[in-house]
Write an enzyme that holds these catalytic residues in place. Sequence first.
Site, PDB file in Angstrom:
ATOM      1  N   ALA A  58       0.798  -1.226   0.000  1.00 55.51           N
ATOM      2  CA  ALA A  58       0.000   0.000   0.000  1.00 55.51           C
ATOM      3  C   ALA A  58       0.835   1.284   0.000  1.00 55.51           C
ATOM      4  CB  ALA A  58      -0.975  -0.043   1.180  1.00 55.51           C
ATOM      5  N   ASP A 243      -4.186  -2.329   3.955  1.00 57.25           N
ATOM      6  CA  ASP A 243      -4.333  -1.594   2.701  1.00 57.25           C
ATOM      7  C   ASP A 243      -5.366  -0.487   2.822  1.00 57.25           C
ATOM      8  OD1 ASP A 243      -3.393  -4.495   1.934  1.00 57.25           O
ATOM      9  OD2 ASP A 243      -2.789  -3.138   0.318  1.00 57.25           O
ATOM     10  N   ASN A 253      -6.825  -6.104   4.171  1.00 53.07           N
ATOM     11  CA  ASN A 253      -5.437  -6.534   4.041  1.00 53.07           C
ATOM     12  C   ASN A 253      -5.395  -7.765   3.157  1.00 53.07           C
ATOM     13  OD1 ASN A 253      -2.651  -5.985   4.822  1.00 53.07           O
ATOM     14  ND2 ASN A 253      -2.738  -7.961   5.878  1.00 53.07           N
TER      15      ASN A 253
HETATM   16  C1  LIG Z   1       2.624  -2.315   4.066  1.00 49.86           C
HETATM   17  S1  LIG Z   1       2.005  -3.158   2.672  1.00 49.86           S
HETATM   18  C2  LIG Z   1       0.322  -3.274   2.997  1.00 49.86           C
HETATM   19  C3  LIG Z   1      -0.318  -4.467   2.277  1.00 49.86           C
HETATM   20  O1  LIG Z   1      -0.105  -4.501   0.837  1.00 49.86           O
HETATM   21  C4  LIG Z   1       0.020  -5.889   0.445  1.00 49.86           C
HETATM   22  O2  LIG Z   1      -0.767  -6.203  -0.680  1.00 49.86           O
HETATM   23  P1  LIG Z   1      -0.069  -6.413  -2.132  1.00 49.86           P
HETATM   24  O3  LIG Z   1       1.156  -7.265  -1.944  1.00 49.86           O
HETATM   25  O4  LIG Z   1      -1.145  -7.078  -2.970  1.00 49.86           O
HETATM   26  O5  LIG Z   1       0.246  -5.006  -2.619  1.00 49.86           O
HETATM   27  C5  LIG Z   1      -0.485  -6.645   1.638  1.00 49.86           C
HETATM   28  O6  LIG Z   1      -1.893  -6.619   1.732  1.00 49.86           O
HETATM   29  C6  LIG Z   1       0.158  -5.818   2.737  1.00 49.86           C
HETATM   30  O7  LIG Z   1      -0.254  -6.166   3.990  1.00 49.86           O
END
Ligand SMILES: CSC[C@H]1O[C@H](OP(=O)(O)O)[C@H](O)[C@@H]1O
Length: 352
Positions: A58, A243, A253
């Site tokens: 995020a 997120d 999340n």
């Molecule tokens: C600090 S990252 C927050 C969050 O983003 C990740 O999703 P993605 O890998 O699909 O971008 C994941 O949900 C993390 O916890």
Amino acid sequence: MNDTIDFDRYDRIRPIRWTGQALELLDQRKLPFAVEYVSCEDSDAVAAAIHALTVRGAPAIGIAAAWGVVLAAKTIEADDGATALARIEPAMQRLNAARPTAVNLAWALARMRRVLAVAGADWREVLAREAQAIADEDLAANRRMGALGAALIEPGNGVLTHCNTGSLATAGFGTALGVIRAGVAQGRIAQVYAGETRPWLQGARLTVWELEQDGIAPILIADSAASHLMKTGKVGWVIVGADRICANGDTANKIGTYQLAIAARHHGVKFMVAAPSSTVDMETASGDLIEIEERDPGELFAVGGNRTAAERVGAWNPVFDVTPHELIDAIVTERGVIERPDAAAMKAAFGG
Ligand SMILES: CSC[C@H]1O[C@H](OP(=O)(O)O)[C@H](O)[C@@H]1O
């Protein structure tokens, strides 16, 4: 136990590099087997990189989008910010459309719009300064969150984390993984367990790789082993990122987080969400209003290009879920800790 954190050891990875002319992104599709940066020369290349998960997490996608706006400015002729804003808006819309769930993307773009709308002839420099400020503030927030979250962890326990919430997902140090780094550095965490996080394997590929860079030896578990691990009593906290955190504390999340929270409550394991205030969305009242990104079902059929599913099978691939605030013991942001989050506690902390 000590309260110092050696950032030279625990904060060396930078997934996003601004060269002054282009945005270089550490290609997270290729980690841990290759450390390669891709160069984005325009805003649409940044939007494509966000959608393809070249850059993900995020806060990181918000930072990348902010630099995408700076790249879009290269193609715009305008004497002042207000004129530039009208002309740059289509590119900003394409950046915003790259992924729907993480509020940080829209938050970063809104911040860039605010400064551009009142900028003068130096509007390009104003945009570049704002993008850099967003990144710098995220790093500072992560380091503060690390200390605040680690202080909640009773020494001697193990912790379980999900997905990747480290330097790769932020400007550096990480959110939940920053709390874990701080907890390890302070001698509070005896063992880190990392869930593999199917289907994209952010845990097995990214979190394990990050911790190895720090000299921390995690134990990888299958996502399906998490409840069984909690039953053994080896884990005192489940620590995850976010997120989008809603006005009542409901939290979106990575898919699989919700079932971790259910199992944690059943087994008396505490559940912590760590995220910067840029992930808090006080405009969204509750988690049922969050758009959950669904990605290509093909992500479920293969790993690393090797097919793992039988042929001619359908799949459903939501990549986030929502944990109700009632299952969260603490939300940690750089502004402080909210224990047993609900609408009143969120309003007291963030207004709105
Ligand atoms: C600090 S990252 C927050 C969050 O983003 C990740 O999703 P993605 O890998 O699909 O971008 C994941 O949900 C993390 O916890």
